[in-house]
Scaffold this motif. Structure first.
Motif, PDB file in Angstrom:
ATOM      1  N   LYS A  16       0.649  -1.183   0.249  1.00  0.00           N
ATOM      2  CA  LYS A  16      -0.074   0.378  -0.212  1.00  0.00           C
ATOM      3  C   LYS A  16       0.586   1.515   0.163  1.00  0.00           C
ATOM      4  N   VAL A  17       2.191   1.491   0.880  1.00  0.00           N
ATOM      5  CA  VAL A  17       2.721   2.156   0.942  1.00  0.00           C
ATOM      6  C   VAL A  17       3.286   2.631  -0.472  1.00  0.00           C
ATOM      7  N   VAL A  18       3.517   4.310  -1.376  1.00  0.00           N
ATOM      8  CA  VAL A  18       4.077   4.376  -2.208  1.00  0.00           C
ATOM      9  C   VAL A  18       4.998   4.871  -2.085  1.00  0.00           C
ATOM     10  N   GLY A  19       6.257   4.839  -2.853  1.00  0.00           N
ATOM     11  CA  GLY A  19       7.954   5.691  -2.378  1.00  0.00           C
ATOM     12  C   GLY A  19       7.869   5.234  -1.059  1.00  0.00           C
ATOM     13  N   ASN A  20       8.916   6.333  -1.292  1.00  0.00           N
ATOM     14  CA  ASN A  20       9.962   6.534   0.540  1.00  0.00           C
ATOM     15  C   ASN A  20       9.438   7.622   1.160  1.00  0.00           C
ATOM     16  N   ARG A  21       9.454   7.155   2.822  1.00  0.00           N
ATOM     17  CA  ARG A  21       9.314   7.875   3.575  1.00  0.00           C
ATOM     18  C   ARG A  21      10.177   8.749   3.968  1.00  0.00           C
ATOM     19  N   ILE A  22       9.862  10.158   4.353  1.00  0.00           N
ATOM     20  CA  ILE A  22      10.732  11.105   5.284  1.00  0.00           C
ATOM     21  C   ILE A  22      10.374  11.242   6.279  1.00  0.00           C
ATOM     22  N   ILE A  35       7.495  21.455  14.249  1.00  0.00           N
ATOM     23  CA  ILE A  35       7.012  20.193  14.157  1.00  0.00           C
ATOM     24  C   ILE A  35       7.886  19.032  13.285  1.00  0.00           C
ATOM     25  N   ARG A  36       7.853  17.928  13.755  1.00  0.00           N
ATOM     26  CA  ARG A  36       8.745  17.219  12.503  1.00  0.00           C
ATOM     27  C   ARG A  36       7.287  15.610  12.861  1.00  0.00           C
ATOM     28  N   PHE A  37       7.221  15.296  11.554  1.00  0.00           N
ATOM     29  CA  PHE A  37       6.761  13.928  10.906  1.00  0.00           C
ATOM     30  C   PHE A  37       6.926  13.629  10.035  1.00  0.00           C
ATOM     31  N   VAL A  38       6.156  12.110  10.385  1.00  0.00           N
ATOM     32  CA  VAL A  38       7.153  11.608   8.391  1.00  0.00           C
ATOM     33  C   VAL A  38       5.807  11.468   7.691  1.00  0.00           C
ATOM     34  N   VAL A  39       6.655  11.940   6.892  1.00  0.00           N
ATOM     35  CA  VAL A  39       5.417  11.331   5.119  1.00  0.00           C
ATOM     36  C   VAL A  39       5.988  11.191   4.011  1.00  0.00           C
ATOM     37  N   ASN A  40       5.404  10.578   2.811  1.00  0.00           N
ATOM     38  CA  ASN A  40       5.542   9.739   1.800  1.00  0.00           C
ATOM     39  C   ASN A  40       6.494  10.961   0.678  1.00  0.00           C
ATOM     40  N   ILE A  90       6.114  16.846  -1.863  1.00  0.00           N
ATOM     41  CA  ILE A  90       7.526  17.403  -1.493  1.00  0.00           C
ATOM     42  C   ILE A  90       9.131  16.598  -0.778  1.00  0.00           C
ATOM     43  N   GLY A  91       8.681  15.187  -2.089  1.00  0.00           N
ATOM     44  CA  GLY A  91      10.291  14.731  -2.557  1.00  0.00           C
ATOM     45  C   GLY A  91      10.710  15.722  -3.179  1.00  0.00           C
ATOM     46  N   SER A  92       9.892  15.958  -3.905  1.00  0.00           N
ATOM     47  CA  SER A  92      11.307  16.688  -5.506  1.00  0.00           C
ATOM     48  C   SER A  92      11.643  17.783  -5.080  1.00  0.00           C
ATOM     49  N   VAL A  93      11.847  18.526  -4.173  1.00  0.00           N
ATOM     50  CA  VAL A  93      12.303  19.608  -3.816  1.00  0.00           C
ATOM     51  C   VAL A  93      13.792  18.976  -3.385  1.00  0.00           C
ATOM     52  N   GLY A  94      14.115  18.167  -2.301  1.00  0.00           N
ATOM     53  CA  GLY A  94      15.411  17.313  -2.304  1.00  0.00           C
ATOM     54  C   GLY A  94      15.724  17.907  -0.584  1.00  0.00           C
ATOM     55  N   VAL A  95      15.066  18.486   0.671  1.00  0.00           N
ATOM     56  CA  VAL A  95      15.586  18.744   1.477  1.00  0.00           C
ATOM     57  C   VAL A  95      14.228  18.506   2.885  1.00  0.00           C
ATOM     58  N   ARG A  96      14.652  18.492   3.023  1.00  0.00           N
ATOM     59  CA  ARG A  96      13.355  18.193   4.602  1.00  0.00           C
ATOM     60  C   ARG A  96      13.312  19.043   5.941  1.00  0.00           C
ATOM     61  N   ASN A  97      13.405  20.507   5.336  1.00  0.00           N
ATOM     62  CA  ASN A  97      13.663  21.194   6.073  1.00  0.00           C
ATOM     63  C   ASN A  97      12.759  22.219   5.906  1.00  0.00           C
ATOM     64  N   PHE A  98      11.207  22.527   6.557  1.00  0.00           N
ATOM     65  CA  PHE A  98      11.204  23.312   5.386  1.00  0.00           C
ATOM     66  C   PHE A  98       9.488  24.978   6.638  1.00  0.00           C
ATOM     67  N   MET A  99       9.338  25.863   6.335  1.00  0.00           N
ATOM     68  CA  MET A  99       8.687  26.972   7.184  1.00  0.00           C
ATOM     69  C   MET A  99       8.010  27.411   6.575  1.00  0.00           C
ATOM     70  N   LEU A 100       6.364  26.800   7.155  1.00  0.00           N
ATOM     71  CA  LEU A 100       5.082  27.804   7.253  1.00  0.00           C
ATOM     72  C   LEU A 100       5.099  29.176   7.591  1.00  0.00           C
ATOM     73  N   CYS A 101       4.219  29.685   6.559  1.00  0.00           N
ATOM     74  CA  CYS A 101       3.966  30.842   7.141  1.00  0.00           C
ATOM     75  C   CYS A 101       2.460  31.339   6.942  1.00  0.00           C
ATOM     76  N   LYS A 102       2.132  32.237   6.719  1.00  0.00           N
ATOM     77  CA  LYS A 102       0.132  32.730   6.675  1.00  0.00           C
ATOM     78  C   LYS A 102       0.612  33.633   5.233  1.00  0.00           C
ATOM     79  N   LYS A 103      -0.527  33.550   4.020  1.00  0.00           N
ATOM     80  CA  LYS A 103       0.174  34.201   3.269  1.00  0.00           C
ATOM     81  C   LYS A 103      -0.351  35.697   3.510  1.00  0.00           C
ATOM     82  N   PRO A 104       0.585  37.109   2.722  1.00  0.00           N
ATOM     83  CA  PRO A 104       0.008  38.087   3.355  1.00  0.00           C
ATOM     84  C   PRO A 104      -1.512  37.988   2.900  1.00  0.00           C
ATOM     85  N   LYS A 105      -2.022  39.202   3.008  1.00  0.00           N
ATOM     86  CA  LYS A 105      -4.210  39.489   2.800  1.00  0.00           C
ATOM     87  C   LYS A 105      -2.883  40.671   1.933  1.00  0.00           C
ATOM     88  N   GLU A 106      -3.813  40.797   0.654  1.00  0.00           N
ATOM     89  CA  GLU A 106      -4.062  41.860  -0.252  1.00  0.00           C
ATOM     90  C   GLU A 106      -5.145  42.790  -0.089  1.00  0.00           C
TER      91      GLU A 106
END
Length: 143
Positions: A16-22, A35-40, A90-106
């Motif tokens: 059932k699992v497709v791809g590697n988990r990171i 926040i640390r968690f595992v995704v495909n 998420i695997g196409s980026v090639g890194v494992r550290n990300f930053m989550l930001c709110k979108k600026p309201k226009e």
């Protein structure tokens, strides 16, 4: 006989699992830590944002963000300054550290009809640039 049942269950789960988990780290701007968690690897960026928001709320972190993943963008600080597109994997980026930001309201300016990002407050007079220029103009006297 018991071993064959366990082996069958393992083969069913692994099929059932497709791809590697990171393991990824998502740092929320304004929060204490990542926040640390595992995704495909084949998980979309939108799915990762949704999972990060749910885990953030489950842990009771502050500030309260909400659950609408359309209000947030995911950045990769190493890859560049542009936000990741929601349909990218998420695997196409090639890194494992990300930053989550709110979108600026226009906000649409009523005078000329142009949209202006209201996420960054503006100061009409002065500011850090004026202070910096003023401090450069100070003359140091040597006695």
């Amino acid at each position: 006989m018991l071993l064959t049942k366990n082996n069958n269950k393992r083969s069913q789960v692994s099929s059932k699992v497709v791809g590697n988990r990171i393991l990824i780290n998502v740092t929320v701007v304004g929060s204490a830590g990542p926040i640390r968690f595992v995704v495909n690897e084949v998980e979309t960026v939108a799915g990762v944002v949704d999972t990060a928001l749910k885990l953030y709320a489950r842990e009771g972190r502050l500030p309260v963000l909400g659950f609408n993943c359309n209000d947030f963008v995911l950045y990769c600080p190493v890859a560049g300054t542009e936000a990741l597109k929601p349909w990218e994997t998420i695997g196409s980026v090639g890194v494992r550290n990300f930053m989550l930001c709110k979108k600026p309201k226009e906000v649409v300016d009523s005078d000329d009809g142009k949209s202006v990002a209201s996420g960054i407050p503006r100061k009409s007079v002065g500011g850090w640039k004026a202070w910096f220029n003023k401090s450069l103009n100070l003359k140091v006297s040597s006695n």
